[in-house]
Scaffold this motif. Structure first.
Motif, PDB file in Angstrom:
ATOM      1  N   LYS A  36       0.822  -1.212   0.000  1.00 27.15           N
ATOM      2  CA  LYS A  36       0.000   0.000   0.000  1.00 27.15           C
ATOM      3  C   LYS A  36       0.863   1.272   0.000  1.00 27.15           C
ATOM      4  CE  LYS A  36      -3.983   2.002   2.231  1.00 27.15           C
ATOM      5  NZ  LYS A  36      -5.286   1.543   2.619  1.00 27.15           N
ATOM      6  N   MET A  37       1.978   1.225   0.753  1.00 27.70           N
ATOM      7  CA  MET A  37       2.837   2.409   0.883  1.00 27.70           C
ATOM      8  C   MET A  37       4.006   2.405  -0.105  1.00 27.70           C
ATOM      9  SD  MET A  37       2.895   2.894   5.034  1.00 27.70           S
ATOM     10  CE  MET A  37       3.956   4.341   4.915  1.00 27.70           C
ATOM     11  N   ASN A  38       4.152   1.298  -0.849  1.00 25.00           N
ATOM     12  CA  ASN A  38       5.237   1.156  -1.813  1.00 25.00           C
ATOM     13  C   ASN A  38       6.614   1.262  -1.138  1.00 25.00           C
ATOM     14  OD1 ASN A  38       6.191   0.598  -4.373  1.00 25.00           O
ATOM     15  ND2 ASN A  38       6.350   2.755  -4.930  1.00 25.00           N
ATOM     16  N   ILE A  39       6.750   0.522  -0.014  1.00 23.62           N
ATOM     17  CA  ILE A  39       8.024   0.414   0.688  1.00 23.62           C
ATOM     18  C   ILE A  39       8.252  -1.060   1.002  1.00 23.62           C
ATOM     19  CG2 ILE A  39       7.948   2.746   1.678  1.00 23.62           C
ATOM     20  CD1 ILE A  39       6.974   1.545   4.319  1.00 23.62           C
ATOM     21  N   SER A  40       9.444  -1.388   1.470  1.00 24.32           N
ATOM     22  CA  SER A  40       9.760  -2.793   1.769  1.00 24.32           C
ATOM     23  C   SER A  40       9.128  -3.207   3.100  1.00 24.32           C
ATOM     24  CB  SER A  40      11.276  -2.989   1.846  1.00 24.32           C
ATOM     25  OG  SER A  40      11.784  -2.359   3.002  1.00 24.32           O
ATOM     26  N   GLU A  41       8.974  -4.506   3.250  1.00 27.79           N
ATOM     27  CA  GLU A  41       8.450  -5.037   4.514  1.00 27.79           C
ATOM     28  C   GLU A  41       9.412  -4.722   5.660  1.00 27.79           C
ATOM     29  OE1 GLU A  41       6.578  -8.999   4.579  1.00 27.79           O
ATOM     30  OE2 GLU A  41       6.772  -8.944   2.391  1.00 27.79           O
ATOM     31  N   THR A  42      10.696  -4.696   5.349  1.00 23.98           N
ATOM     32  CA  THR A  42      11.693  -4.358   6.361  1.00 23.98           C
ATOM     33  C   THR A  42      11.480  -2.938   6.870  1.00 23.98           C
ATOM     34  OG1 THR A  42      13.281  -5.828   5.281  1.00 23.98           O
ATOM     35  CG2 THR A  42      14.165  -4.207   6.819  1.00 23.98           C
ATOM     36  N   MET A  43      11.170  -2.026   5.954  1.00 23.59           N
ATOM     37  CA  MET A  43      10.916  -0.641   6.369  1.00 23.59           C
ATOM     38  C   MET A  43       9.621  -0.548   7.173  1.00 23.59           C
ATOM     39  SD  MET A  43      13.401   1.262   5.765  1.00 23.59           S
ATOM     40  CE  MET A  43      12.616   2.776   6.254  1.00 23.59           C
ATOM     41  N   VAL A  44       8.630  -1.332   6.804  1.00 26.11           N
ATOM     42  CA  VAL A  44       7.374  -1.351   7.567  1.00 26.11           C
ATOM     43  C   VAL A  44       7.678  -1.765   9.003  1.00 26.11           C
ATOM     44  CG1 VAL A  44       5.148  -2.516   7.860  1.00 26.11           C
ATOM     45  CG2 VAL A  44       5.881  -1.781   5.578  1.00 26.11           C
ATOM     46  N   GLU A  45       8.443  -2.856   9.154  1.00 22.79           N
ATOM     47  CA  GLU A  45       8.784  -3.347  10.490  1.00 22.79           C
ATOM     48  C   GLU A  45       9.586  -2.308  11.268  1.00 22.79           C
ATOM     49  OE1 GLU A  45       8.640  -5.608  13.752  1.00 22.79           O
ATOM     50  OE2 GLU A  45       7.554  -6.027  11.911  1.00 22.79           O
ATOM     51  N   LYS A  46      10.498  -1.637  10.585  1.00 22.32           N
ATOM     52  CA  LYS A  46      11.309  -0.608  11.252  1.00 22.32           C
ATOM     53  C   LYS A  46      10.419   0.543  11.722  1.00 22.32           C
ATOM     54  CE  LYS A  46      15.201   2.494  10.621  1.00 22.32           C
ATOM     55  NZ  LYS A  46      16.222   3.002   9.718  1.00 22.32           N
ATOM     56  N   HIS A  47       9.532   1.024  10.856  1.00 22.92           N
ATOM     57  CA  HIS A  47       8.616   2.095  11.249  1.00 22.92           C
ATOM     58  C   HIS A  47       7.739   1.658  12.422  1.00 22.92           C
ATOM     59  CE1 HIS A  47       9.480   5.172   8.328  1.00 22.92           C
ATOM     60  NE2 HIS A  47       9.293   4.352   7.304  1.00 22.92           N
ATOM     61  N   TRP A  48       7.260   0.415  12.377  1.00 17.41           N
ATOM     62  CA  TRP A  48       6.394  -0.102  13.440  1.00 17.41           C
ATOM     63  C   TRP A  48       7.128  -0.115  14.783  1.00 17.41           C
ATOM     64  CZ3 TRP A  48       1.716  -0.947  15.084  1.00 17.41           C
ATOM     65  CH2 TRP A  48       1.495  -1.808  16.142  1.00 17.41           C
ATOM     66  N   ARG A  49       8.332  -0.685  14.780  1.00 15.54           N
ATOM     67  CA  ARG A  49       9.108  -0.757  16.029  1.00 15.54           C
ATOM     68  C   ARG A  49       9.398   0.627  16.585  1.00 15.54           C
ATOM     69  NH1 ARG A  49      13.487  -4.891  14.016  1.00 15.54           N
ATOM     70  NH2 ARG A  49      12.211  -6.743  13.897  1.00 15.54           N
ATOM     71  N   LEU A  50       9.806   1.539  15.717  1.00 13.44           N
ATOM     72  CA  LEU A  50      10.110   2.895  16.170  1.00 13.44           C
ATOM     73  C   LEU A  50       8.861   3.602  16.689  1.00 13.44           C
ATOM     74  CD1 LEU A  50      12.652   3.967  13.416  1.00 13.44           C
ATOM     75  CD2 LEU A  50      13.145   3.531  15.828  1.00 13.44           C
ATOM     76  N   ALA A  51       7.720   3.378  16.046  1.00 22.00           N
ATOM     77  CA  ALA A  51       6.471   3.996  16.491  1.00 22.00           C
ATOM     78  C   ALA A  51       6.105   3.493  17.884  1.00 22.00           C
ATOM     79  CB  ALA A  51       5.336   3.702  15.502  1.00 22.00           C
ATOM     80  N   VAL A  52       6.137   2.195  18.074  1.00 18.07           N
ATOM     81  CA  VAL A  52       5.783   1.614  19.378  1.00 18.07           C
ATOM     82  C   VAL A  52       6.747   2.096  20.452  1.00 18.07           C
ATOM     83  CG1 VAL A  52       5.621  -0.553  20.676  1.00 18.07           C
ATOM     84  CG2 VAL A  52       4.602  -0.378  18.391  1.00 18.07           C
ATOM     85  N   SER A  53       8.028   2.112  20.127  1.00 16.87           N
ATOM     86  CA  SER A  53       9.033   2.576  21.079  1.00 16.87           C
ATOM     87  C   SER A  53       8.811   4.045  21.449  1.00 16.87           C
ATOM     88  CB  SER A  53      10.427   2.384  20.482  1.00 16.87           C
ATOM     89  OG  SER A  53      11.403   2.923  21.331  1.00 16.87           O
ATOM     90  N   THR A  54       8.522   4.873  20.460  1.00 17.28           N
ATOM     91  CA  THR A  54       8.281   6.296  20.705  1.00 17.28           C
ATOM     92  C   THR A  54       7.052   6.494  21.580  1.00 17.28           C
ATOM     93  OG1 THR A  54       9.268   6.875  18.575  1.00 17.28           O
ATOM     94  CG2 THR A  54       7.826   8.512  19.581  1.00 17.28           C
ATOM     95  N   ILE A  55       5.989   5.759  21.299  1.00 19.74           N
ATOM     96  CA  ILE A  55       4.756   5.881  22.084  1.00 19.74           C
ATOM     97  C   ILE A  55       5.004   5.442  23.525  1.00 19.74           C
ATOM     98  CG2 ILE A  55       2.396   5.009  22.360  1.00 19.74           C
ATOM     99  CD1 ILE A  55       2.367   4.829  19.205  1.00 19.74           C
ATOM    100  N   LYS A  56       5.708   4.330  23.710  1.00 20.57           N
ATOM    101  CA  LYS A  56       6.022   3.861  25.070  1.00 20.57           C
ATOM    102  C   LYS A  56       6.838   4.903  25.823  1.00 20.57           C
ATOM    103  CE  LYS A  56       6.063  -1.142  24.361  1.00 20.57           C
ATOM    104  NZ  LYS A  56       6.929  -2.331  24.286  1.00 20.57           N
ATOM    105  N   ASP A  57       7.880   5.447  25.163  1.00 16.35           N
ATOM    106  CA  ASP A  57       8.713   6.473  25.801  1.00 16.35           C
ATOM    107  C   ASP A  57       7.882   7.689  26.188  1.00 16.35           C
ATOM    108  OD1 ASP A  57      10.879   4.811  25.459  1.00 16.35           O
ATOM    109  OD2 ASP A  57      11.720   5.933  23.764  1.00 16.35           O
ATOM    110  N   TYR A  58       7.003   8.105  25.299  1.00 12.80           N
ATOM    111  CA  TYR A  58       6.147   9.269  25.550  1.00 12.80           C
ATOM    112  C   TYR A  58       5.254   9.016  26.768  1.00 12.80           C
ATOM    113  CZ  TYR A  58       2.908  13.131  24.612  1.00 12.80           C
ATOM    114  OH  TYR A  58       2.149  14.260  24.718  1.00 12.80           O
TER     115      TYR A  58
END
Length: 170
Positions: free
Chosen positions: A141-163
C-alpha cells in the motif's frame, strides 16, 4: 577476499536457510515472524561460530540455536498475550468515575504520542493497529519494503512507550 571459513559459512547459510525457515514456520505459524527468526538465528549462529570445534557439528548447533530462539519467541508471544488480556481486563474494570477519568487521560496521552509521530511512521502504525493490515499489505500500500514497515512499526511503538513513560513521570 573471503576466507575458507567465511565461504563455508556462506554456503552453509544457503544450504540451511530454507530448512530453518520451515522449522520456524512450524513453531511460529507466521511467515513474517519466521523470516525474522531465521535472520536472528543465523546472526546468533554467526556470533557463536568460533565455539564450534567440529565442522560436522555445525548443523546440530544451528538447530540447537534455532530451537532455543523459537521457544523464546513463543514464550514472548505468550507473555504479550497475557499482558494484552490483563490490560483488557483492567480496562473493563474501569467502572468508577475515577477509573474512567484515568483511562480517558491515558487514551488522550497515547493519541498525543501518535499524533507526534513522523508521517510515514504514523501511517504504518495506524494501518497496522487500526486497520489490522499485515506488514506485506502495508508495504504494498505504501510502496516500501516489509523491512521498512517493520522498522517504522518498532520505532512507532518505542516512541509511544517512551512518551507515555515520560507523561507518567510528570
Amino acid at each position: 577476499m573471503k576466507s575458507q571459513t567465511d565461504l563455508f559459512l556462506e554456503n552453509f547459510y544457503y544450504k540451511n536457510a530454507d530448512k530453518i525457515f520451515s522449522f520456524a514456520l512450524g513453531f511460529l505459524k507466521s511467515k513474517e515472524e519466521a523470516e525474522e527468526a531465521v535472520q536472528d538465528i543465523f546472526v546468533k549462529f554467526w556470533r557463536q561460530r568460533d565455539q564450534i570445534k567440529d565442522i560436522e557439528a555445525y548443523q546440530g548447533y544451528l538447530y540447537k540455536i534455532a530451537k532455543h530462539h523459537l521457544l523464546n519467541c513463543i514464550r514472548k508471544k505468550a507473555k504479550d498475550k497475557i499482558k494484552y488480556y490483563e490490560l483488557e481486563n483492567n480496562l473493563k474494570s474501569f467502572q468508577s468515575v475515577e477509573g474512567q477519568y484515568i483511562f480517558d487521560e491515558l487514551y488522550q496521552q497515547a493519541n498525543d504520542a501518535i499524533s507526534q509521530l513522523p508521517p510515514r511512521r504514523k501511517q504504518v502504525y495506524e494501518l497496522k493497529r487500526n486497520e489490522g493490515l499485515t506488514n506485506r499489505q502495508i508495504a504494498e500500500k505504501m510502496n516500501i519494503s516489509e523491512t521498512m514497515v517493520e522498522k517504522h512499526w518498532r520505532l512507532a511503538v518505542s516512541t509511544i512507550k517512551d512518551y507515555l513513560q515520560l507523561a507518567e513521570g510528570n
